[in-house]
Design a protein around this motif. Sequence first.
Motif, PDB file in Angstrom:
ATOM      1  N   VAL A   1       0.840  -1.211   0.000  1.00  0.00           N
ATOM      2  CA  VAL A   1       0.000   0.000   0.000  1.00  0.00           C
ATOM      3  C   VAL A   1       0.869   1.253   0.000  1.00  0.00           C
ATOM      4  O   VAL A   1       0.578   2.244  -0.695  1.00  0.00           O
ATOM      5  CB  VAL A   1      -0.946  -0.009   1.216  1.00  0.00           C
ATOM      6  N   GLU A   2       1.974   1.212   0.792  1.00  0.00           N
ATOM      7  CA  GLU A   2       2.903   2.352   0.826  1.00  0.00           C
ATOM      8  C   GLU A   2       3.478   2.635  -0.558  1.00  0.00           C
ATOM      9  O   GLU A   2       3.539   3.797  -1.008  1.00  0.00           O
ATOM     10  CB  GLU A   2       4.046   2.061   1.800  1.00  0.00           C
ATOM     11  N   LYS A   5      -3.783   0.247  -9.922  1.00  0.00           N
ATOM     12  CA  LYS A   5      -4.794  -0.155  -8.938  1.00  0.00           C
ATOM     13  C   LYS A   5      -5.126  -1.638  -9.038  1.00  0.00           C
ATOM     14  O   LYS A   5      -5.301  -2.329  -8.033  1.00  0.00           O
ATOM     15  CB  LYS A   5      -6.055   0.676  -9.137  1.00  0.00           C
ATOM     16  N   PRO A  65       0.295   4.782 -10.187  1.00  0.00           N
ATOM     17  CA  PRO A  65      -0.071   3.546  -9.480  1.00  0.00           C
ATOM     18  C   PRO A  65      -1.010   2.656 -10.299  1.00  0.00           C
ATOM     19  O   PRO A  65      -1.904   3.139 -10.968  1.00  0.00           O
ATOM     20  CB  PRO A  65      -0.777   4.047  -8.223  1.00  0.00           C
ATOM     21  N   LEU A 125       0.929   4.247  -2.800  1.00  0.00           N
ATOM     22  CA  LEU A 125       0.699   5.659  -2.504  1.00  0.00           C
ATOM     23  C   LEU A 125       1.856   6.538  -2.985  1.00  0.00           C
ATOM     24  O   LEU A 125       1.657   7.709  -3.344  1.00  0.00           O
ATOM     25  CB  LEU A 125       0.485   5.861  -1.004  1.00  0.00           C
ATOM     26  N   LYS A 126       3.057   5.995  -3.000  1.00  0.00           N
ATOM     27  CA  LYS A 126       4.235   6.775  -3.404  1.00  0.00           C
ATOM     28  C   LYS A 126       4.440   6.781  -4.923  1.00  0.00           C
ATOM     29  O   LYS A 126       5.170   7.618  -5.460  1.00  0.00           O
ATOM     30  CB  LYS A 126       5.486   6.211  -2.728  1.00  0.00           C
TER      31      LYS A 126
END
Length: 585
Positions: free
Chosen positions: A46-47, A57, A55, A50-51
């Motif tokens: 998840v980190e 999904k 991304p 987010l970075k």
Amino acid sequence: MKELKYINKYFKKYKAKLLIGIIITIIARIFSLVMPPYISKSIATVEQFLKAENPDKDALQSTLLTYILIIIGSALLSAFFTFLMRQTIINISRYIEYDLKNEIFRHYENLSLNFYKKNRTGDLMNRISEDVNQVRMYAGPAVMYSIQTFTLFVCVVPIMFYKSPTMAFYCLVPLPFLSFLIYRISKIIHKKSTVVQQYLSTLSTFSQETFSGIFVIKAYGIEPRINRESEILAEDGRQKSMDLARVEAWFMPLMTLLIGISSTIAIYIGGKQYIDGEIATVGIIAEFIIYIAMLTWPVAIVGWVTSTVQRAEASQKRINEFLNTEPQIRNTVSAHTPVRGKVEFRNVTFTYEDTNITALKNLSFTLNHGETLAIIGKTGSGKSTILDLIGRLYDVTEGEIRIDDTPLEQLNLYDLRKAIGAVPQEAFLFSDSIKNNIKFGKSDATDQEIIEAAKRAEVHKNIVKFTKKYDTVLGERGITLSGGQKQRVSIARALIKDPEIYLFDDCLSAVDTETEEKILKNLHKASRQKTTIIVSHRISSARNADKIIILENGTVAQQGTHNQLINTEGHYKDLYLSQLSEKEM
């Protein structure tokens, strides 16, 4: 652990099942260790999502779903193997409980009458129930949790130091302190639980005696006094139990404190390391919190196991006190020794160990096979003692008893007692049907044999008047029946056995004269070619005997036949004239 070494033989007996249980325990713990790393990986994923600048999904969902399935699958497998672990190791403890109870009961059966005079029934019951249960807790849950704890520490601690040595060190610092505190608490628990176990024995004894003696309590109207004693005993027990509960209440607060302190340390040290870049992801902190939760119960369980072991040690010590008690009466002959029935006393002296009363003094007589001996004397003259010695319920202090010209000790004890049909002075009937009480004399007896024995004991007419007849279930100690009926059922039990030696200990004292005469006629027919000894206070029971002995203070005051003794001045003639005048009146 010294006293608990006694049950090591049972662990050896079930070593295969125990080994399987250990293997299953290790497997269950290994599967439980799959979950924390994947939680850490999930947070790290998840980190990264987010970075990331672009991304993906779908990739995130796919990865998280995979991790979640792995976590759920490992949890289910861990739960399944934990179930198998409990089924294996806890079952072993039940097998050990079963074996230990049987061993104690068999030992109880082998112990002499002196043992039962010195120990209360309630205490005996408590040791075979409550104390054995405490030992079972050691043999099952304590062993299981010990294996769990060892496996977790061996697996989890190295993983924690591998992931973050600094965080692992600080998180584990509170554990030894907790373990030490629980150990100290456990020592106090050991002392207090021993006191509680002793109290339970006292309570069992009080309850057993109260229920058994309820007739006397009601007859004397002393219910208020017994209630007060019960209240005092209950209050004493409450205080002891509360003292134990107060100490045991420290367990959960200490565990909660440990989880809080260790989790706080993990968050603080882990957060600091994350900020300093020493750990790559926050997921490591979550992983450590789970490890702490996994280790907290095992650390606390060290104290619980210690407490359980100490309770079991105290209980096994009480059990060993009885198991180490040597039976005074031992069967020294393994070969079968058939008994015909000749009885000979040679200068027999016997002193009761518990009271130091000498019941018999230099007593000698011979009773040939097939003869009947009647023993008459005042209360305390030693009549019942003679019967007890023939059945080898006690061994003589001096002199010798011979059966068929063989010393009593050289006969197989079980063959000797199988050859005896004894009817005690105080008839004891079990809380079972009348039929089964009679069948104690012959387990494979047919209904017809039971009825025939009851008829010869002149109790059949009474039994058939009951609603369920021979299937009537008696109360404790046969309280459903009258004194005379209990005596006659006991006589039927002896008659159906058809032994070589009959021992009747004043067993017609609660029977009227008319019924006594009928029973004596039937006994005379049944005991033909059988050796018979009748203890009685009535001349009517003794008059047809081949030999009659008058006892006074453990010695023979008079002996002879009925005709000889009524023509000789002495106790027998006086008793005869007294009972004759009573009958005429």
